[in-house]
Design an enzyme around this catalytic site. Structure first.
Site, PDB file in Angstrom:
ATOM      1  N   MET A  10       0.834  -1.201   0.000  1.00 37.26           N
ATOM      2  CA  MET A  10       0.000   0.000   0.000  1.00 37.26           C
ATOM      3  C   MET A  10       0.873   1.257   0.000  1.00 37.26           C
ATOM      4  SD  MET A  10      -3.436  -0.954   2.072  1.00 37.26           S
ATOM      5  CE  MET A  10      -2.797  -0.699   3.717  1.00 37.26           C
ATOM      6  N   GLY A  11       2.154   1.101  -0.316  1.00 36.10           N
ATOM      7  CA  GLY A  11       3.023   2.262  -0.449  1.00 36.10           C
ATOM      8  C   GLY A  11       3.532   2.780   0.879  1.00 36.10           C
ATOM      9  N   ALA A  12       4.040   4.037   0.862  1.00 34.78           N
ATOM     10  CA  ALA A  12       4.765   4.600   2.012  1.00 34.78           C
ATOM     11  C   ALA A  12       5.847   3.592   2.407  1.00 34.78           C
ATOM     12  CB  ALA A  12       3.831   4.925   3.182  1.00 34.78           C
ATOM     13  N   GLY A  45      11.092  -2.596   5.530  1.00 37.92           N
ATOM     14  CA  GLY A  45      10.354  -3.862   5.567  1.00 37.92           C
ATOM     15  C   GLY A  45       9.867  -4.250   4.179  1.00 37.92           C
ATOM     16  N   HIS A  46       9.240  -3.297   3.508  1.00 38.09           N
ATOM     17  CA  HIS A  46       8.813  -3.556   2.130  1.00 38.09           C
ATOM     18  C   HIS A  46      10.016  -3.907   1.243  1.00 38.09           C
ATOM     19  CE1 HIS A  46       5.544  -0.537   3.317  1.00 38.09           C
ATOM     20  NE2 HIS A  46       4.836  -1.601   2.979  1.00 38.09           N
ATOM     21  N   GLY A  84       5.042 -10.265   3.974  1.00 43.61           N
ATOM     22  CA  GLY A  84       5.816 -10.165   5.211  1.00 43.61           C
ATOM     23  C   GLY A  84       5.154 -10.914   6.355  1.00 43.61           C
ATOM     24  N   LYS A  93       5.267  -9.963   9.250  1.00 46.12           N
ATOM     25  CA  LYS A  93       4.714  -8.965  10.173  1.00 46.12           C
ATOM     26  C   LYS A  93       3.196  -9.079  10.215  1.00 46.12           C
ATOM     27  CE  LYS A  93       4.002  -4.349  11.402  1.00 46.12           C
ATOM     28  NZ  LYS A  93       2.890  -3.989  10.537  1.00 46.12           N
ATOM     29  N   SER A 136       4.164   1.444   7.841  1.00 47.43           N
ATOM     30  CA  SER A 136       3.804   2.749   7.267  1.00 47.43           C
ATOM     31  C   SER A 136       3.076   3.589   8.300  1.00 47.43           C
ATOM     32  CB  SER A 136       2.917   2.553   6.041  1.00 47.43           C
ATOM     33  OG  SER A 136       3.543   1.696   5.110  1.00 47.43           O
ATOM     34  N   ARG A 137       2.421   2.924   9.258  1.00 46.31           N
ATOM     35  CA  ARG A 137       1.633   3.658  10.258  1.00 46.31           C
ATOM     36  C   ARG A 137       2.490   4.215  11.395  1.00 46.31           C
ATOM     37  NH1 ARG A 137      -2.524  -0.528   8.782  1.00 46.31           N
ATOM     38  NH2 ARG A 137      -4.283   0.661   7.978  1.00 46.31           N
TER      39      ARG A 137
HETATM   40  P1  AMP Z   1       1.434  -2.915   3.464  1.00 40.95           P
HETATM   41  O1  AMP Z   1       2.029  -1.864   2.587  1.00 40.95           O
HETATM   42  O2  AMP Z   1       1.308  -2.523   4.889  1.00 40.95           O
HETATM   43  O3  AMP Z   1       0.161  -3.484   2.890  1.00 40.95           O
HETATM   44  O4  AMP Z   1       2.463  -4.116   3.471  1.00 40.95           O
HETATM   45  C1  AMP Z   1       2.896  -4.697   2.273  1.00 40.95           C
HETATM   46  C2  AMP Z   1       3.727  -5.918   2.584  1.00 40.95           C
HETATM   47  O5  AMP Z   1       4.856  -5.540   3.359  1.00 40.95           O
HETATM   48  C3  AMP Z   1       2.981  -6.965   3.398  1.00 40.95           C
HETATM   49  O6  AMP Z   1       3.300  -8.253   2.898  1.00 40.95           O
HETATM   50  C4  AMP Z   1       3.533  -6.758   4.775  1.00 40.95           C
HETATM   51  O7  AMP Z   1       3.499  -7.927   5.573  1.00 40.95           O
HETATM   52  C5  AMP Z   1       4.955  -6.357   4.482  1.00 40.95           C
HETATM   53  N1  AMP Z   1       5.564  -5.643   5.603  1.00 40.95           N
HETATM   54  C6  AMP Z   1       5.071  -4.557   6.250  1.00 40.95           C
HETATM   55  N2  AMP Z   1       5.877  -4.207   7.264  1.00 40.95           N
HETATM   56  C7  AMP Z   1       6.896  -5.102   7.281  1.00 40.95           C
HETATM   57  C8  AMP Z   1       8.046  -5.279   8.105  1.00 40.95           C
HETATM   58  N3  AMP Z   1       8.326  -4.469   9.117  1.00 40.95           N
HETATM   59  N4  AMP Z   1       8.874  -6.320   7.833  1.00 40.95           N
HETATM   60  C9  AMP Z   1       8.614  -7.151   6.797  1.00 40.95           C
HETATM   61  N5  AMP Z   1       7.543  -7.033   5.986  1.00 40.95           N
HETATM   62  C10 AMP Z   1       6.692  -6.021   6.218  1.00 40.95           C
END
Ligand code: AMP
Length: 288
Positions: free
Chosen positions: A30-32, A36-37, A147, A149, A186-187
């Site tokens: 979802m960007g930002a 981790g991403h 991830g 997470k 991102s939060r």
């Molecule tokens: P999101 O942008 O929050 O939808 O996350 C996109 C992907 O990044 C998802 O597969 C998450 O599990 C992964 N992700 C988010 N935060 C982390 C992190 N700290 N370490 C590893 N993967 C992450």
């Protein structure tokens, strides 16, 4: 990195690659973007000939009153990071590309979605599985990287892919943390400096749980107590759930075994943070 905004163009590009015999990895986000991403991106570029990253803030996975309208958008920085990481395509669809007029389908995984986040975010995982199904249909990757997470999301998407026989590998990446242990998210940027400092208590709590497990504590209640004994010292943190579960089925467990997952959601002010830790017996350790 080529930025692609339409589903048709995305599918056409990937089809070209495939005809050329190239393998395709996919990282939905979802960007930002944060480290981790980027760790997931590195997994993909390390394994596949071509990597697609999507950025789409999916409205259907947000509940009423959540942060959809203020979810951070940092497209310029995201693009620069992806370029540097050697990503081949950034898929940046508008809502109409993902959910065109007349869109009527919802993908729903039972069971695994009931507990943990599913209990507090009604419809959230239906939104996740539906958007993943659409994105997988557009990109048609060999594998997608998620991830740990978001451990429940990972388990739910795995189950969907298995049940629907989508033929897409699901690869998992470990949790990337800030230097004080806070899981990158991102939060995290919603947090004030004080909240940010307190939020490190979430990981400290998870480490207490792991330590207790390593010392032989098995009861879910006692492990939860270990977690709360840490977060309880930080007045700004409010625990929404702290549960011991099976990492594949997400079923609650009364007792921890090797490979059990301890997953938490904690509020700091209005910001909801999730994290988890795997409980593993150290190799060579003996059960007494
Ligand atoms: P999101 O942008 O929050 O939808 O996350 C996109 C992907 O990044 C998802 O597969 C998450 O599990 C992964 N992700 C988010 N935060 C982390 C992190 N700290 N370490 C590893 N993967 C992450």
């Amino acid at each position: 990195v080529e930025t692609i905004t339409t589903a048709d163009r995305m599918t056409a590009l990937v089809s070209d690659w495939r005809r050329g015999g190239l393998s395709i990895g996919f990282v939905p986000t979802m960007g930002a973007l944060h480290r981790g991403h980027m760790s997931l991106v590195d997994i993909s570029t390390g394994r596949a000939d071509r990597t697609v990253v999507s950025i789409f803030v999916n409205p259907t996975q947000f509940s009423e009153g959540e942060d959809l309208d203020r979810y951070p958008v940092t497209l310029d920085e995201d693009g620069a990071r992806l370029r540097e990481a050697g990503v081949d395509a950034l898929f940046l669809p508008g809502r109409e590309e993902v959910y065109p007029g007349g869109f009527s389908t919802r993908v729903e995984v039972d069971g695994l979605t009931e507990g943990l986040c599913g209990a507090f975010r009604p419809g959230h995982f239906d939104g996740v599985t539906t958007v993943c199904a659409v994105l997988f249909g557009i990109v048609r990757p060999d594998f997608a990287v998620f991830g740990r997470k978001d451990a429940q999301q990972l388990a739910v998407v795995r189950r969907m892919v298995r049940d629907l026989r989508l033929g897409i590998g699901i690869v998992e990446g470990g949790i990337v943390r800030e230097s004080d242990g806070l899981a990158m998210s991102s939060r995290n940027r919603y947090l004030s400096p004080l909240q940010r400092e307190e939020a490190a208590g979430i990981y400290q709590g998870l480490l207490r749980v792991r330590r207790a497990f390593e010392e032989g504590v098995r009861g879910a209640g006692e492990l939860e107590e270990a977690f709360r004994s840490e977060t309880g010292t930080r007045p700004g943190l409010r625990v929404q759930y702290a549960n011991l579960v099976d990492p594949d089925t997400m079923e609650g467990l009364g007792y921890a075994g090797d490979g059990s997952l301890f997953a938490v959601a904690v509020f700091s002010g209005d910001t909801r943070l999730i994290d988890n830790i795997l409980l593993e017996k150290r190799s060579g350790s003996v059960e007494v």
